[in-house]
Design an enzyme around this catalytic site. Structure first.
Site, PDB file in Angstrom:
ATOM      1  CD  GLU A   1      -3.147   5.299   6.832  1.00  0.00           C
ATOM      2  OE1 GLU A   1      -3.079   5.385   5.594  1.00  0.00           O
ATOM      3  OE2 GLU A   1      -2.219   4.824   7.536  1.00  0.00           O
TER       4      GLU A   1
ATOM      5  CG  HIS B   1      -5.914   1.622   5.094  1.00  0.00           C
ATOM      6  ND1 HIS B   1      -5.541   2.564   6.030  1.00  0.00           N
ATOM      7  CD2 HIS B   1      -4.849   0.803   4.928  1.00  0.00           C
ATOM      8  CE1 HIS B   1      -4.294   2.312   6.408  1.00  0.00           C
ATOM      9  NE2 HIS B   1      -3.851   1.250   5.749  1.00  0.00           N
TER      10      HIS B   1
ATOM     11  CG  ASN C   1      -1.706   1.227   1.421  1.00  0.00           C
ATOM     12  OD1 ASN C   1      -1.792   2.051   0.509  1.00  0.00           O
ATOM     13  ND2 ASN C   1      -2.311   1.381   2.592  1.00  0.00           N
TER      14      ASN C   1
ATOM     15  CE  LYS D   1       0.031   3.368   4.806  1.00  0.00           C
ATOM     16  NZ  LYS D   1      -0.102   3.537   6.231  1.00  0.00           N
TER      17      LYS D   1
ATOM     18  N   GLY E   1       2.338   1.941  10.802  1.00  0.00           N
ATOM     19  CA  GLY E   1       3.334   3.008  10.699  1.00  0.00           C
ATOM     20  C   GLY E   1       4.024   3.350  12.009  1.00  0.00           C
TER      21      GLY E   1
ATOM     22  CB  SER F   1       4.971  -2.129  12.102  1.00  0.00           C
ATOM     23  OG  SER F   1       4.547  -0.786  12.352  1.00  0.00           O
TER      24      SER F   1
ATOM     25  CD  GLU G   1      -3.564  -2.745   7.201  1.00  0.00           C
ATOM     26  OE1 GLU G   1      -2.433  -2.974   6.782  1.00  0.00           O
ATOM     27  OE2 GLU G   1      -4.180  -1.686   6.968  1.00  0.00           O
TER      28      GLU G   1
END
Ligand code: PEP
Length: 248
Positions: free
Chosen positions: A98, A96, A10, A12, A172, A210, A166
């Site tokens: 985010e 996702h 991904n 992003k 991250g 991660s 996730e």
């Protein structure tokens, strides 16, 4: 049941055209013949066309990071699953964390997007995962189970969707759950998804958060982990290929 591993990158909101094309080219030349994992990259929408051209005739698949739930119409700035398919993509990430956080995407919206992806003949990668507060409160499995039941569309089958676990606090941050926690969550997910789908032996469950070359071997070795969704480490060909090579 042997499920072929999927290692998905991904990207992003990163990369301009030259960098994206160079990264895609490095993956096509670096992937080992007879690799045990399928490789997938999900660049930003602006790079779907140029990256598609670089990946043509390679075994690296293309995906998008999001799509609209409708086929077409007055939705300024959005793109449909059919438009993504038109550029040669086979997958779309939906839900996702985010997007759930930045765009208030609920399970209902994620489910409609996943349905649109399936209707276009593509594979949705449906993301679920708890926040740190939810894990600390002992609610992680409850939350993830609820997200699966709320986000998987009726038309889905065990071999037409992918689900990615996730944990929000691992994305991250350089932190990951223990392998025992990942194993327990994936076993729970397969059970919940099996109830929803009428079977989950063929369902690919990815872990994301991660993942790096240094922890990929132990994570990908887990029985119910069928691959990884990789953010930061997917931006370096060497790291992404090392993660792919770690798939059993
Ligand atoms: C992601 O955003 O899907 C992700 C897993 O990111 P990272 O690998 O950087 O934690």
């Amino acid at each position: 049941m042997t499920r072929r591993a999927l290692i998905a990158g991904n990207w992003k909101m990163n990369m301009l055209r030259a960098g994206g094309e160079a990264l895609a080219a490095a993956l096509t030349s670096g992937i080992k013949p007879g690799a045990s994992a399928d490789l997938l990259v999900c660049p930003p929408a602006t790079l779907l066309a140029p990256v598609s051209a670089v990946l043509a005739d390679s075994s690296v698949a293309l995906g998008a990071q999001d799509c609209h739930m409708n086929e077409a119409g007055a939705h300024t700035g959005d793109i449909s699953a059919a438009m993504i398919k038109d550029l040669g993509a086979a997958y779309v990430i939906v839900g996702h964390s985010e997007r759930r956080a930045d765009h208030a995407e609920s399970d209902v919206i994620v489910r409609a997007k996943a349905a649109a992806v399936l209707a276009a003949g593509l594979t949705p990668i449906i993301c679920v995962g708890e926040t740190e507060a939810e894990r600390d409160a002992g609610e992680a499995e409850t939350i993830v189970g609820k997200q699966i039941r709320g986000s998987v569309p009726e038309a889905a089958a065990e071999d037409t969707i992918v689900i990615a676990y996730e944990p929000v606090w691992a994305i991250g941050t350089g932190r990951t759950p223990t392998v025992d926690d990942i194993a327990a969550m994936h076993a729970h997910m397969r059970q919940v998804a099996g109830n929803v789908l009428g079977g989950a032996d063929k369902l690919r469950l990815l872990y994301g958060g991660s993942v790096k070359p240094g922890n990929a071997v132990e994570i990908l070795a887990l029985e119910d982990v069928d691959g990884a969704l990789v953010g930061g480490a997917s931006l370096k060909a060497e790291d992404f290929l090392a993660i792919a090579a770690a798939a059993p």
